[in-house]
Design a protein around this motif. Structure first.
Motif, mmCIF file in Angstrom:
data_model
loop_
_atom_site.group_PDB
_atom_site.id
_atom_site.type_symbol
_atom_site.label_atom_id
_atom_site.label_comp_id
_atom_site.label_asym_id
_atom_site.label_seq_id
_atom_site.Cartn_x
_atom_site.Cartn_y
_atom_site.Cartn_z
ATOM 1 N N LYS A 122 0.817 -1.213 0.000
ATOM 2 C CA LYS A 122 0.000 0.000 0.000
ATOM 3 C C LYS A 122 0.853 1.267 0.000
ATOM 4 O O LYS A 122 0.367 2.338 -0.286
ATOM 5 N N VAL A 123 2.120 1.139 0.298
ATOM 6 C CA VAL A 123 2.998 2.301 0.315
ATOM 7 C C VAL A 123 3.327 2.759 -1.103
ATOM 8 O O VAL A 123 3.195 2.003 -2.058
ATOM 9 N N LYS A 124 3.769 3.987 -1.212
ATOM 10 C CA LYS A 124 4.006 4.587 -2.522
ATOM 11 C C LYS A 124 5.218 4.053 -3.280
ATOM 12 O O LYS A 124 5.065 3.621 -4.403
ATOM 13 N N PRO A 125 6.394 4.114 -2.693
ATOM 14 C CA PRO A 125 7.627 3.721 -3.398
ATOM 15 C C PRO A 125 7.579 2.333 -4.009
ATOM 16 O O PRO A 125 8.509 1.932 -4.657
ATOM 17 N N ALA A 126 6.517 1.637 -3.792
ATOM 18 C CA ALA A 126 6.394 0.292 -4.356
ATOM 19 C C ALA A 126 7.542 -0.593 -3.908
ATOM 20 O O ALA A 126 8.685 -0.425 -4.300
ATOM 21 N N ILE A 127 7.242 -1.520 -3.086
ATOM 22 C CA ILE A 127 8.265 -2.406 -2.545
ATOM 23 C C ILE A 127 8.249 -3.768 -3.237
ATOM 24 O O ILE A 127 7.210 -4.381 -3.364
ATOM 25 N N PRO A 128 9.392 -4.189 -3.706
ATOM 26 C CA PRO A 128 9.506 -5.492 -4.384
ATOM 27 C C PRO A 128 9.338 -6.655 -3.422
ATOM 28 O O PRO A 128 10.252 -7.430 -3.209
ATOM 29 N N ALA A 129 8.188 -6.748 -2.863
ATOM 30 C CA ALA A 129 7.946 -7.803 -1.881
ATOM 31 C C ALA A 129 8.051 -9.177 -2.515
ATOM 32 O O ALA A 129 8.252 -10.165 -1.829
ATOM 33 N N HIS A 130 7.935 -9.208 -3.819
ATOM 34 C CA HIS A 130 8.022 -10.503 -4.504
ATOM 35 C C HIS A 130 9.429 -11.068 -4.437
ATOM 36 O O HIS A 130 9.654 -12.231 -4.703
ATOM 37 N N ARG A 131 10.379 -10.213 -4.055
ATOM 38 C CA ARG A 131 11.762 -10.678 -3.931
ATOM 39 C C ARG A 131 12.033 -11.153 -2.515
ATOM 40 O O ARG A 131 13.149 -11.548 -2.195
ATOM 41 N N VAL A 132 11.041 -11.091 -1.708
ATOM 42 C CA VAL A 132 11.207 -11.530 -0.318
ATOM 43 C C VAL A 132 10.393 -12.792 -0.070
ATOM 44 O O VAL A 132 9.184 -12.810 -0.261
ATOM 45 N N VAL A 133 11.079 -13.811 0.319
ATOM 46 C CA VAL A 133 10.409 -15.080 0.584
ATOM 47 C C VAL A 133 10.843 -15.628 1.940
ATOM 48 O O VAL A 133 11.668 -15.019 2.607
ATOM 49 N N ASN A 134 10.320 -16.731 2.302
ATOM 50 C CA ASN A 134 10.693 -17.278 3.606
ATOM 51 C C ASN A 134 12.044 -17.987 3.534
ATOM 52 O O ASN A 134 12.656 -18.073 2.482
ATOM 53 N N ARG A 135 12.483 -18.481 4.638
ATOM 54 C CA ARG A 135 13.801 -19.096 4.753
ATOM 55 C C ARG A 135 13.907 -20.330 3.869
ATOM 56 O O ARG A 135 14.951 -20.795 3.517
ATOM 57 N N ASN A 136 12.789 -20.861 3.512
ATOM 58 C CA ASN A 136 12.745 -22.075 2.709
ATOM 59 C C ASN A 136 12.806 -21.744 1.219
ATOM 60 O O ASN A 136 12.908 -22.612 0.377
ATOM 61 N N GLY A 137 12.732 -20.463 0.903
ATOM 62 C CA GLY A 137 12.748 -20.061 -0.503
ATOM 63 C C GLY A 137 11.378 -20.221 -1.132
ATOM 64 O O GLY A 137 11.220 -20.160 -2.341
ATOM 65 N N MET A 138 10.402 -20.417 -0.326
ATOM 66 C CA MET A 138 9.050 -20.596 -0.845
ATOM 67 C C MET A 138 8.297 -19.271 -0.930
ATOM 68 O O MET A 138 8.443 -18.408 -0.085
ATOM 69 N N LEU A 139 7.473 -19.143 -1.936
ATOM 70 C CA LEU A 139 6.735 -17.895 -2.129
ATOM 71 C C LEU A 139 5.532 -17.850 -1.189
ATOM 72 O O LEU A 139 4.383 -17.892 -1.596
ATOM 73 N N SER A 140 5.862 -17.749 0.045
ATOM 74 C CA SER A 140 4.818 -17.775 1.079
ATOM 75 C C SER A 140 3.847 -16.611 0.966
ATOM 76 O O SER A 140 2.705 -16.709 1.368
ATOM 77 N N GLY A 141 4.317 -15.512 0.412
ATOM 78 C CA GLY A 141 3.466 -14.320 0.362
ATOM 79 C C GLY A 141 2.739 -14.136 -0.953
ATOM 80 O O GLY A 141 2.042 -13.152 -1.141
ATOM 81 N N LYS A 142 2.881 -15.040 -1.851
ATOM 82 C CA LYS A 142 2.254 -14.912 -3.169
ATOM 83 C C LYS A 142 0.744 -14.705 -3.066
ATOM 84 O O LYS A 142 0.134 -14.013 -3.858
ATOM 85 N N HIS A 143 0.201 -15.272 -2.057
ATOM 86 C CA HIS A 143 -1.257 -15.202 -1.898
ATOM 87 C C HIS A 143 -1.742 -13.814 -1.509
ATOM 88 O O HIS A 143 -2.918 -13.506 -1.561
ATOM 89 N N HIS A 144 -0.792 -12.997 -1.148
ATOM 90 C CA HIS A 144 -1.139 -11.648 -0.706
ATOM 91 C C HIS A 144 -1.006 -10.617 -1.810
ATOM 92 O O HIS A 144 -1.280 -9.452 -1.622
ATOM 93 N N PHE A 145 -0.547 -11.047 -2.941
ATOM 94 C CA PHE A 145 -0.377 -10.126 -4.059
ATOM 95 C C PHE A 145 -1.703 -9.899 -4.771
ATOM 96 O O PHE A 145 -2.724 -10.501 -4.432
ATOM 97 N N GLU A 146 -1.619 -9.045 -5.754
ATOM 98 C CA GLU A 146 -2.829 -8.753 -6.522
ATOM 99 C C GLU A 146 -3.433 -10.056 -7.014
ATOM 100 O O GLU A 146 -4.633 -10.270 -6.941
ATOM 101 N N THR A 147 -2.524 -10.883 -7.489
ATOM 102 C CA THR A 147 -2.957 -12.212 -7.926
ATOM 103 C C THR A 147 -1.943 -13.237 -7.430
ATOM 104 O O THR A 147 -0.754 -12.932 -7.338
ATOM 105 N N PRO A 148 -2.387 -14.402 -7.113
ATOM 106 C CA PRO A 148 -1.515 -15.459 -6.562
ATOM 107 C C PRO A 148 -0.361 -15.795 -7.501
ATOM 108 O O PRO A 148 0.642 -16.366 -7.076
ATOM 109 N N THR A 149 -0.494 -15.431 -8.741
ATOM 110 C CA THR A 149 0.568 -15.767 -9.695
ATOM 111 C C THR A 149 1.478 -14.579 -9.982
ATOM 112 O O THR A 149 2.526 -14.732 -10.583
ATOM 113 N N LYS A 150 1.059 -13.418 -9.521
ATOM 114 C CA LYS A 150 1.825 -12.193 -9.766
ATOM 115 C C LYS A 150 3.254 -12.317 -9.259
ATOM 116 O O LYS A 150 4.198 -11.920 -9.932
ATOM 117 N N MET A 151 3.391 -12.861 -8.100
ATOM 118 C CA MET A 151 4.707 -12.974 -7.478
ATOM 119 C C MET A 151 5.672 -13.804 -8.325
ATOM 120 O O MET A 151 6.754 -13.361 -8.663
#
Length: 129
Positions: free
Chosen positions: A68-97
DNA sequence: CGCCTGACGAAAC
DNA sequence: GGTTTCGCCAGGC
């Protein structure tokens, strides 16, 4: 690696004076924005860099508002310790990440980053710049 | 003001 | 070695 403890101090220093928003959310945002393209990191790594390694959850929590912040944060580059896209479900679309990651040259398979260790980026590197 | 939740992580079982 | 639970801290209800 190296002076991790100092990292937090350095990071805080980056924050311009007057900004009382030294909340760890801001710190997380800053670090996340410094993630090089084609690289990924983990919540724990960021948390560790910030000194809140014991609270990796908070890093993810911060990301909750990252979209929701302005500068747009590449959250898609942040994953859990396992390297899994744990946050993909929080994106605009589950496949966006994974789409974004693949676009940056990162191989994603089964919601998991291939060669995660090789793609891993340590947030402390920004402090070495 | 207290309980539940939450994009993690590591220890315990 | 896989699954479960606790710990962290902050925000929402």
């Amino acid at each position: 690696m190296a002076t991790r403890k100092k990292s937090i101090d350095q990071l805080k220093k980056v924050k311009p004076s007057g900004s009382s928003e030294s909340s760890f959310f801001e710190l997380v945002y800053q670090v996340a924005r410094q993630i090089p393209k084609g690289r990924v990191t983990s919540y724990g790594a960021i948390a560790n860099c910030l000194g809140t390694k014991l609270s990796a959850r908070m890093v993810g929590w911060a990301m909750n508002g990252a979209h929701k912040v302005k500068p747009a944060i590449p959250a898609h580059r942040v994953v859990n310790r396992n390297g899994m896209l744990s946050g993909k479900h929080h994106f605009e679309t589950p496949t966006k990440m994974e789409e974004l990651l693949k676009k940056e040259g990162i191989i994603v398979k089964e919601d998991q980053i291939v060669d995660f260790e090789k793609r891993f980026w340590d947030p402390t590197e920004i402090l070495f710049d």
